[in-house]
Design a protein around this motif. Structure first.
Motif, PDB file in Angstrom:
ATOM      1  N   PHE A  26       0.343  -1.408  -0.011  1.00  0.00           N
ATOM      2  CA  PHE A  26       0.028  -0.013  -0.295  1.00  0.00           C
ATOM      3  C   PHE A  26       1.223   1.341   0.216  1.00  0.00           C
ATOM      4  CE2 PHE A  26      -2.802  -3.267   1.774  1.00  0.00           C
ATOM      5  CZ  PHE A  26      -4.126  -2.896   0.684  1.00  0.00           C
ATOM      6  N   ILE A  27       1.422   1.996  -1.420  1.00  0.00           N
ATOM      7  CA  ILE A  27       2.409   3.114  -1.252  1.00  0.00           C
ATOM      8  C   ILE A  27       1.644   4.176  -0.992  1.00  0.00           C
ATOM      9  CG2 ILE A  27       3.686   3.991  -2.665  1.00  0.00           C
ATOM     10  CD1 ILE A  27       5.189   1.645  -2.005  1.00  0.00           C
ATOM     11  N   SER A  28       0.343   3.750  -1.801  1.00  0.00           N
ATOM     12  CA  SER A  28      -0.553   5.102  -1.746  1.00  0.00           C
ATOM     13  C   SER A  28      -1.451   5.322  -0.295  1.00  0.00           C
ATOM     14  CB  SER A  28      -1.183   5.648  -3.361  1.00  0.00           C
ATOM     15  OG  SER A  28      -2.312   4.804  -3.218  1.00  0.00           O
ATOM     16  N   GLY A  29      -1.794   4.048   0.064  1.00  0.00           N
ATOM     17  CA  GLY A  29      -2.546   3.733   0.559  1.00  0.00           C
ATOM     18  C   GLY A  29      -4.516   3.776   0.020  1.00  0.00           C
ATOM     19  N   PHE A  30      -4.294   3.638  -1.764  1.00  0.00           N
ATOM     20  CA  PHE A  30      -5.570   3.604  -1.837  1.00  0.00           C
ATOM     21  C   PHE A  30      -5.562   2.796  -3.134  1.00  0.00           C
ATOM     22  CE2 PHE A  30      -4.469   8.390  -0.771  1.00  0.00           C
ATOM     23  CZ  PHE A  30      -5.880   8.688   0.349  1.00  0.00           C
ATOM     24  N   GLU A  31      -4.478   2.118  -2.672  1.00  0.00           N
ATOM     25  CA  GLU A  31      -4.246   1.244  -4.119  1.00  0.00           C
ATOM     26  C   GLU A  31      -6.318  -0.060  -4.245  1.00  0.00           C
ATOM     27  OE1 GLU A  31      -0.302   2.341  -3.726  1.00  0.00           O
ATOM     28  OE2 GLU A  31      -2.247   1.871  -2.048  1.00  0.00           O
ATOM     29  N   PHE A  32      -6.882  -0.669  -3.432  1.00  0.00           N
ATOM     30  CA  PHE A  32      -7.934  -0.762  -3.061  1.00  0.00           C
ATOM     31  C   PHE A  32      -8.521  -0.801  -1.641  1.00  0.00           C
ATOM     32  CE2 PHE A  32      -5.104  -4.731  -3.198  1.00  0.00           C
ATOM     33  CZ  PHE A  32      -5.542  -5.037  -1.502  1.00  0.00           C
ATOM     34  N   ASP A  33     -10.025  -0.583  -1.826  1.00  0.00           N
ATOM     35  CA  ASP A  33     -10.367  -1.046  -0.459  1.00  0.00           C
ATOM     36  C   ASP A  33     -10.755  -1.501   0.505  1.00  0.00           C
ATOM     37  OD1 ASP A  33     -12.761  -2.061  -1.728  1.00  0.00           O
ATOM     38  OD2 ASP A  33     -14.372  -0.264  -1.760  1.00  0.00           O
ATOM     39  N   LEU A  34     -11.411  -1.513   1.949  1.00  0.00           N
ATOM     40  CA  LEU A  34     -11.540  -2.971   2.306  1.00  0.00           C
ATOM     41  C   LEU A  34     -11.889  -3.520   1.588  1.00  0.00           C
ATOM     42  CD1 LEU A  34     -11.225  -4.353   4.424  1.00  0.00           C
ATOM     43  CD2 LEU A  34     -12.780  -3.110   5.848  1.00  0.00           C
ATOM     44  N   ALA A  35     -13.053  -3.639   1.009  1.00  0.00           N
ATOM     45  CA  ALA A  35     -13.769  -4.210   0.381  1.00  0.00           C
ATOM     46  C   ALA A  35     -13.418  -5.467  -0.606  1.00  0.00           C
ATOM     47  CB  ALA A  35     -15.661  -3.413  -0.483  1.00  0.00           C
ATOM     48  N   SER A  36     -12.999  -4.806  -1.021  1.00  0.00           N
ATOM     49  CA  SER A  36     -12.428  -4.931  -3.068  1.00  0.00           C
ATOM     50  C   SER A  36     -11.191  -6.293  -1.790  1.00  0.00           C
ATOM     51  CB  SER A  36     -11.307  -4.005  -3.238  1.00  0.00           C
ATOM     52  OG  SER A  36     -12.413  -3.184  -4.219  1.00  0.00           O
ATOM     53  N   ALA A  37     -10.113  -5.690  -0.842  1.00  0.00           N
ATOM     54  CA  ALA A  37     -10.146  -6.927  -0.137  1.00  0.00           C
ATOM     55  C   ALA A  37     -10.319  -8.370   0.459  1.00  0.00           C
ATOM     56  CB  ALA A  37      -8.756  -5.918   1.071  1.00  0.00           C
ATOM     57  N   HIS A  38     -11.627  -8.114   0.710  1.00  0.00           N
ATOM     58  CA  HIS A  38     -12.272  -9.358   1.496  1.00  0.00           C
ATOM     59  C   HIS A  38     -12.616  -9.991   0.178  1.00  0.00           C
ATOM     60  CE1 HIS A  38     -13.042  -8.862   4.823  1.00  0.00           C
ATOM     61  NE2 HIS A  38     -13.417  -7.375   5.393  1.00  0.00           N
ATOM     62  N   HIS A  39     -12.706  -9.296  -1.255  1.00  0.00           N
ATOM     63  CA  HIS A  39     -12.931 -10.200  -2.449  1.00  0.00           C
ATOM     64  C   HIS A  39     -11.864 -10.650  -2.919  1.00  0.00           C
ATOM     65  CE1 HIS A  39     -17.899  -9.265  -3.000  1.00  0.00           C
ATOM     66  NE2 HIS A  39     -17.053  -7.345  -3.097  1.00  0.00           N
ATOM     67  N   LEU A  40     -10.371  -9.899  -2.583  1.00  0.00           N
ATOM     68  CA  LEU A  40      -9.326 -10.691  -3.234  1.00  0.00           C
ATOM     69  C   LEU A  40      -9.143 -11.711  -2.341  1.00  0.00           C
ATOM     70  CD1 LEU A  40      -6.815 -10.797  -4.488  1.00  0.00           C
ATOM     71  CD2 LEU A  40      -6.322  -8.886  -3.153  1.00  0.00           C
ATOM     72  N   ARG A  41      -9.624 -12.361  -1.186  1.00  0.00           N
ATOM     73  CA  ARG A  41      -8.606 -13.044  -0.177  1.00  0.00           C
ATOM     74  C   ARG A  41     -10.284 -14.423  -0.593  1.00  0.00           C
ATOM     75  NH1 ARG A  41      -5.234 -14.749   2.010  1.00  0.00           N
ATOM     76  NH2 ARG A  41      -5.781 -16.068   0.315  1.00  0.00           N
ATOM     77  N   GLN A  42     -11.272 -14.036  -0.417  1.00  0.00           N
ATOM     78  CA  GLN A  42     -12.136 -15.093  -1.173  1.00  0.00           C
ATOM     79  C   GLN A  42     -12.076 -15.615  -2.684  1.00  0.00           C
ATOM     80  OE1 GLN A  42     -15.560 -12.956  -0.775  1.00  0.00           O
ATOM     81  NE2 GLN A  42     -15.054 -13.098   1.748  1.00  0.00           N
ATOM     82  N   GLY A  43     -11.562 -14.685  -3.646  1.00  0.00           N
ATOM     83  CA  GLY A  43     -11.209 -14.959  -4.658  1.00  0.00           C
ATOM     84  C   GLY A  43     -10.100 -16.106  -5.000  1.00  0.00           C
ATOM     85  N   PHE A  44      -8.923 -15.727  -4.430  1.00  0.00           N
ATOM     86  CA  PHE A  44      -7.471 -15.970  -4.187  1.00  0.00           C
ATOM     87  C   PHE A  44      -7.284 -17.290  -3.407  1.00  0.00           C
ATOM     88  CE2 PHE A  44      -3.235 -15.611  -4.549  1.00  0.00           C
ATOM     89  CZ  PHE A  44      -2.803 -15.566  -6.467  1.00  0.00           C
ATOM     90  N   ARG A  45      -7.095 -17.900  -3.781  1.00  0.00           N
ATOM     91  CA  ARG A  45      -6.463 -19.502  -2.742  1.00  0.00           C
ATOM     92  C   ARG A  45      -5.484 -18.904  -2.318  1.00  0.00           C
ATOM     93  NH1 ARG A  45      -9.929 -18.197  -0.394  1.00  0.00           N
ATOM     94  NH2 ARG A  45      -9.780 -20.028   1.445  1.00  0.00           N
ATOM     95  N   GLY A  46      -4.554 -18.662  -3.608  1.00  0.00           N
ATOM     96  CA  GLY A  46      -2.822 -18.301  -3.098  1.00  0.00           C
ATOM     97  C   GLY A  46      -2.542 -17.790  -1.831  1.00  0.00           C
ATOM     98  N   PRO A  47      -1.252 -17.656  -1.579  1.00  0.00           N
ATOM     99  CA  PRO A  47      -1.253 -16.592  -0.651  1.00  0.00           C
ATOM    100  C   PRO A  47      -0.945 -15.491  -1.369  1.00  0.00           C
ATOM    101  CG  PRO A  47       1.274 -18.289  -1.492  1.00  0.00           C
ATOM    102  CD  PRO A  47       0.154 -18.308  -2.383  1.00  0.00           C
ATOM    103  N   ILE A  48      -1.331 -13.960   0.420  1.00  0.00           N
ATOM    104  CA  ILE A  48      -0.754 -12.938  -0.107  1.00  0.00           C
ATOM    105  C   ILE A  48      -0.140 -12.217   0.988  1.00  0.00           C
ATOM    106  CG2 ILE A  48      -2.732 -10.899  -0.933  1.00  0.00           C
ATOM    107  CD1 ILE A  48      -4.529 -12.828  -0.932  1.00  0.00           C
TER     108      ILE A  48
END
Length: 317
Positions: A128-150
Motif C-alpha cells: 500500500f504505497i499510496s494507501g488507495f490501491e484498493f478498499d476493504l471491500a475489494s480486499a475481502h473479495h480478493l481473499r475470497q476469490g484468490f486461494r494462493g498466498p497474499i
C-alpha cells in the motif's frame, strides 16, 4: 512458469536532504523498489505480473522502467489511466525520519477489475504505497476469490492525507478485518504502535484473523517476526489453533557500508522476504536475506537498476 502478481503504485519521487544533498533528486520510487527486489530475488521459474495503474503523464517513463525488468516480459497488466500519476515530495529530517507530501490521482482497483487478472496467479504481493490501491471491500473479495498466498505491507493504509497532500499518521479503521484478508502482514515500528499499544495483543488479533506471519521492521535494528509454528506460506488443510504458542524473534541486519539513501528499504525487505518464502526458503533464512537486501538498498540511490546492485553486480558511484 509460475506468476506472482504485484499490486502497488508507481511514484515519481522528489527527494530533499538525502545524505546531505543540497539539490533535490527526482527518480522512481514506490512500488519500483519492490519490483527491483523481486527481479533480483525470485527463483528462475517465477515471473512478475505487475497489477499497477499509472497516470498517462508518466506512462512512457513507467513503461521504460518496466522494460528494464526481464522477469516482467510478457506481462500486459500495467494499466494506463487518464488521471495524473502519483508524485511524492520527501524531505529527510534524519536518516530515519522524513515528511511526505503526495499529489496525483491514480484511481484504486475495484474487484471487478482485479478479479479476472488474478485467476492465473499463484501468489500476490500487495504494497500500500499510496494507501488507495484498493478498499476493504475489494480486499475481502480478493481473499475470497484468490486461494494462493497474499503478502501485504500495510504501510500507507496507516497514513491519512491533509488538504495540501501531507501524509499524516492515522489509526486504521476496522484493522482486524484488514488482517483477515492476508497471509503475511508487514508493518514498521511506528505503524504497529498506531494499531495498538501492546505488540502481543496486536499479534494475537492478527493471528486469530488468519495471518500466518506478522513482521515488524525496525530499521537499522532489523525485524521482529511473530508466527504460530509450524509456519507454512501456502495454505494447509489445517491451521494452528488459537491456543498454540506464538513464536517470536528478532533478526538483525548484517553489517553494511555507508547509508546513501534509506528510501525504499522496507519495500525491498518485504519483496525479498516474499520471494524467498514462495521459493520454499525457511523462515529464518528468508528473513536474514531480506534484511541483507534492505541493507544493500540503503547503499544505493533510487530504484532504477537497483536489481543489479542487490545482486552485487554493480557498485554505486
Amino acid at each position: 512458469m509460475r506468476r506472482v502478481g504485484v499490486i502497488g503504485t508507481m511514484v515519481w519521487d522528489t527527494i530533499y536532504g538525502r545524505d546531505g544533498e543540497t539539490e533535490p533528486v527526482e527518480e522512481w520510487g514506490g512500488i519500483a523498489y519492490a519490483l527491483a527486489a523481486l527481479e533480483a530475488s525470485l527463483p528462475p521459474e517465477w515471473r512478475i505480473v505487475p497489477l499497477i495503474k499509472v497516470g498517462r503523464d508518466l506512462a512512457p517513463r513507467a513503461n521504460e522502467f518496466l522494460r528494464s525488468l526481464t522477469r516482467c516480459r510478457g506481462a500486459h497488466r500495467f494499466v494506463e489511466v487518464p488521471e495524473p500519476n502519483n508524485r511524492v515530495t520527501l524531505r529527510y529530517i534524519s536518516s530515519a525520519r522524513r515528511s511526505e507530501q503526495m499529489t496525483g490521482g491514480v484511481p484504486p482497483w475495484t474487484w471487478n477489475e482485479l478479479g479476472p487478472l488474478v485467476q492465473d496467479l499463484e501468489a500476490i504481493y500487495v504494497n500500500f504505497i499510496s494507501g488507495f490501491e484498493f478498499d476493504l471491500a475489494s480486499a475481502h473479495h480478493l481473499r475470497q476469490g484468490f486461494r494462493g498466498p497474499i503478502y501485504a505491507d500495510l504501510h500507507s493504509l496507516l497514513l491519512g492525507i491533509s488538504a495540501d497532500g501531507t501524509r499524516i499518521p492515522r489509526r486504521l479503521p476496522r484493522v482486524a478485518e484488514w488482517f483477515a484478508c492476508f497471509d503475511v502482514v508487514q508493518l514498521n515500528e511506528d505503524e504497529l504502535s498506531l494499531i495498538g499499544d501492546d505488540p502481543m495483543t496486536v499479534t494475537a488479533e492478527a493471528l486469530a484473523r488468519g495471518v500466518r506471519l506478522l513482521v515488524v521492521t525496525l530499521g537499522a535494528q532489523g525485524a521482529v517476526y511473530f508466527t504460530q509454528p509450524p509456519f507454512s506460506l501456502f495454505r494447509a488443510s489445517s491451521k494452528p489453533l488459537a491456543l498454540d504458542p506464538i513464536r517470536t524473534a528478532r533478526v538483525s541486519v548484517p553489517a553494511t557500508g555507508d547509508v546513501l539513501d534509506p528510501t525504499g528499504c522496507g519495500d525491498v525487505f518485504g519483496a525479498t522476504l516474499f520471494a524467498q518464502l514462495i521459493a520454499g526458503v525457511d523462515l529464518a533464512t528468508a528473513l536474514r536475506n531480506a534484511n541483507e537486501y534492505a541493507g544493500r538498498n540503503a547503499g544505493y540511490r533510487g530504484a532504477t537498476n537497483l536489481q543489479y546492485h542487490l545482486r552485487g553486480e554493480i557498485v554505486p558511484q
